[in-house]
Motif scaffolding. Structure first.
Motif, PDB file in Angstrom:
ATOM      1  N   ARG A   3       9.292  22.691  11.657  1.00  0.00           N
ATOM      2  CA  ARG A   3       9.244  21.463  11.389  1.00  0.00           C
ATOM      3  C   ARG A   3      10.508  20.688  11.112  1.00  0.00           C
ATOM      4  O   ARG A   3      10.609  19.985  10.371  1.00  0.00           O
ATOM      5  CB  ARG A   3       8.255  21.066  10.101  1.00  0.00           C
ATOM      6  CG  ARG A   3       6.727  21.684  10.349  1.00  0.00           C
ATOM      7  CD  ARG A   3       5.933  21.502   9.346  1.00  0.00           C
ATOM      8  NE  ARG A   3       4.466  22.080   9.724  1.00  0.00           N
ATOM      9  CZ  ARG A   3       3.459  21.937   8.832  1.00  0.00           C
ATOM     10  NH1 ARG A   3       3.569  21.322   7.690  1.00  0.00           N
ATOM     11  NH2 ARG A   3       2.316  22.321   9.368  1.00  0.00           N
ATOM     12  N   ILE A   4      11.438  21.048  12.159  1.00  0.00           N
ATOM     13  CA  ILE A   4      12.939  20.342  11.803  1.00  0.00           C
ATOM     14  C   ILE A   4      12.862  18.974  12.573  1.00  0.00           C
ATOM     15  O   ILE A   4      12.457  18.652  13.777  1.00  0.00           O
ATOM     16  CB  ILE A   4      13.987  21.202  12.617  1.00  0.00           C
ATOM     17  CG1 ILE A   4      13.971  22.414  11.933  1.00  0.00           C
ATOM     18  CG2 ILE A   4      15.117  20.653  12.575  1.00  0.00           C
ATOM     19  CD1 ILE A   4      15.021  23.448  12.463  1.00  0.00           C
ATOM     20  N   ASP A   5      13.125  18.007  11.805  1.00  0.00           N
ATOM     21  CA  ASP A   5      13.157  16.514  12.197  1.00  0.00           C
ATOM     22  C   ASP A   5      14.179  16.296  13.022  1.00  0.00           C
ATOM     23  O   ASP A   5      15.332  15.790  12.382  1.00  0.00           O
ATOM     24  CB  ASP A   5      12.672  15.670  11.192  1.00  0.00           C
ATOM     25  CG  ASP A   5      12.567  14.108  11.518  1.00  0.00           C
ATOM     26  OD1 ASP A   5      12.747  14.078  12.792  1.00  0.00           O
ATOM     27  OD2 ASP A   5      12.454  13.469  10.483  1.00  0.00           O
ATOM     28  N   CYS A   6      14.423  16.465  14.286  1.00  0.00           N
ATOM     29  CA  CYS A   6      15.768  16.132  14.838  1.00  0.00           C
ATOM     30  C   CYS A   6      15.307  15.496  16.336  1.00  0.00           C
ATOM     31  O   CYS A   6      16.037  15.540  17.311  1.00  0.00           O
ATOM     32  CB  CYS A   6      16.066  17.617  15.341  1.00  0.00           C
ATOM     33  SG  CYS A   6      15.231  18.648  16.367  1.00  0.00           S
ATOM     34  N   ASP A   7      14.353  14.651  16.359  1.00  0.00           N
ATOM     35  CA  ASP A   7      14.057  13.711  17.572  1.00  0.00           C
ATOM     36  C   ASP A   7      13.806  14.589  18.807  1.00  0.00           C
ATOM     37  O   ASP A   7      14.341  14.221  19.796  1.00  0.00           O
ATOM     38  CB  ASP A   7      14.978  12.684  17.583  1.00  0.00           C
ATOM     39  CG  ASP A   7      14.464  11.492  18.671  1.00  0.00           C
ATOM     40  OD1 ASP A   7      13.393  11.422  18.939  1.00  0.00           O
ATOM     41  OD2 ASP A   7      15.353  11.086  19.509  1.00  0.00           O
TER      42      ASP A   7
END
Length: 442
Positions: free
Chosen positions: A115-119
């Motif tokens: 769940r890495i928020d990196c677009d």
């Protein structure tokens, strides 16, 4: 304008981890805190949780090649596929192409699992031709893929404009591709590693590696790590530390980013704004759109760093001027658009256009993974996964870049002045080909 990527925070990047101070002993030390190093630590910590892993970063996470990239994640190889088939045979050529696809899939799965928020967005990677010569090379590539039972089809004229915008004469797309915010990707991955117990030290530039003893010893300004294995993932930032100086050359590439585009400017592009696009010249343009409608655009001639900051800055300024011209030639609707960021970064390439992943000759316990030749996202992720698999008892890969060196370049003069001359020659070939191609909308 500062040499700071669009992706970095306005306040600049800050280190989340302390520098290494004092000595320690570990099983694996990874030198380089970009995607290659972090993803290897990720897979090793999963496959061998019994091993202690340390990552040493010379500056801050995201300050190197990954955080200075476009964030286009795509399959494919730098070496022309027909040439690779002749060199290694069809079986290994298939494995090589599939490894690049595997790297994209692995990274997508990693981002989702952690769940890495990196677009991260699943969007196609489109390769396009500006000249008839480029179209012929692309046709040879597609024919090679068909021969390897990996068929990719030409885009129709309408699909071509939809995928890349007007003015190209041919193109095809890889669907297994993504765009990401590269800085947030490595920052998020580093956070995952900390939770797993991987030690990360920033501002810990490695000054030397002593492999004369039973275990290599890595020395920084304020500390050292003695480990069973050392993996160098420094690519274009190797400097004097690089063990492949006779076969791997550092190159500087350049990018810019516009201000967010208004609705009128977006409509004037004639392009949907989806995916990553790369043309097939020797010195190609490549571009993508961010979620907030900023166009990230790179290209121009690559430069061999001289080591003289003033001279290199002057050369980079000339390339940035060239990119300005290319930007407006590609998208006339962007005439007068505000440029919010300009930056450059170092990458590395071997002279045979294949990565180098393997043990360093004459240095027991020391390994190198780099020279990604412009395909670092897919290639480094696949290589990190395979390195972890080998530590867990898996077989040594048969891929053609698992080797201890690349094509030998005999002298420093050949690796600097010779390469610069060759790059100028390629640039002239591009210009001549464009002049010969008639009737192409620009």
């Amino acid at each position: 304008m500062k040499n700071e990527p669009l992706w970095w925070p306005e306040s600049g990047i800050e280190s989340a981890d302390p520098p290494l101070i004092g000595g320690r002993r570990d099983d694996l030390v990874i030198v380089g805190g970009g995607l290659a190093g972090l993803v290897t630590a990720y897979y090793v910590s999963a496959a061998r949780p019994d091993l202690s892993v340390v990552v040493l970063e010379a500056e801050s996470i995201g300050a190197g090649a990954t955080g200075r990239s476009t964030g286009i994640v795509s399959p494919g190889l730098s070496i022309p596929l027909p040439r690779l088939r002749r060199r290694v045979g069809d079986g290994r050529a298939i494995e090589a192409f599939d490894a690049s696809q595997h790297g994209v899939t692995l990274l997508r799965d990693l981002i989702r699992a952690e769940r890495i928020d990196c677009d991260a967005r699943d969007e196609p990677h489109t390769l396009v031709a500006v000249t008839t010569g480029e179209r012929r090379r692309m046709a040879a590539h597609l024919a090679a893929l068909r021969a390897l039972d990996r068929t990719v089809h030409w885009l129709t004229p309408a699909e071509l404009v939809d995928h890349a915008g007007p003015g190209y004469i041919a193109g095809f797309a890889y669907d297994n591709a993504m765009v990401v915010d590269p800085y947030q990707l490595v920052v998020g991955l580093a956070a995952v590693l900390r939770e797993r117990g991987v030690a990360i030290y920033e501002n810990s530039r490695v000054r030397s590696i002593d492999s004369s003893g039973s275990r290599p010893r890595v020395v920084t300004d304020q500390g050292s790590v003695t480990a069973g294995r050392v993996l160098l993932t420094v690519d274009g930032y190797a400097g004097d530390l690089g063990p492949m100086a006779t076969s791997v050359v550092a190159l500087r590439t350049h990018l810019l980013a516009t201000a967010p585009l208004t609705g009128d400017r977006m409509a004037g592009l004639g392009w949907t704004g989806r995916g990553g696009i790369i043309d097939q010249r020797n010195f190609f343009n490549y571009y993508r759109m961010t979620a907030d409608k900023r166009l990230v655009f790179g290209g121009g001639p690559a430069l061999v760093p001289t080591g003289d900051p003033g001279r290199d800055a002057t050369a980079s300024a000339r390339v940035q001027g060239r990119i300005d011209t290319e930007l407006i030639a590609r998208f006339p609707a962007l005439a007068g658009v505000e440029i919010e960021a300009r930056w450059s970064g170092l990458t590395a390439s071997s002279t045979d256009r294949l990565p180098v992943v393997g043990p360093v000759p004459g240095r027991d316990g020391v390994y190198y993974a780099g020279a990604w030749c412009g395909h670092g996202f897919a290639m480094s992720v696949d290589a990190g996964w395979r390195f972890a698999d080998m530590l867990a008892g898996g077989p040594r890969p048969r891929l053609p870049w698992y080797r201890s060196s690349a094509q030998y370049v005999p002298t420093r003069f050949a690796r600097t002045q010779g390469v610069r001359g060759y790059l100028r020659y390629l640039d002239q070939l591009d210009r001549s080909a464009q002049r010969r191609t008639k009737g192409v909308q620009r």
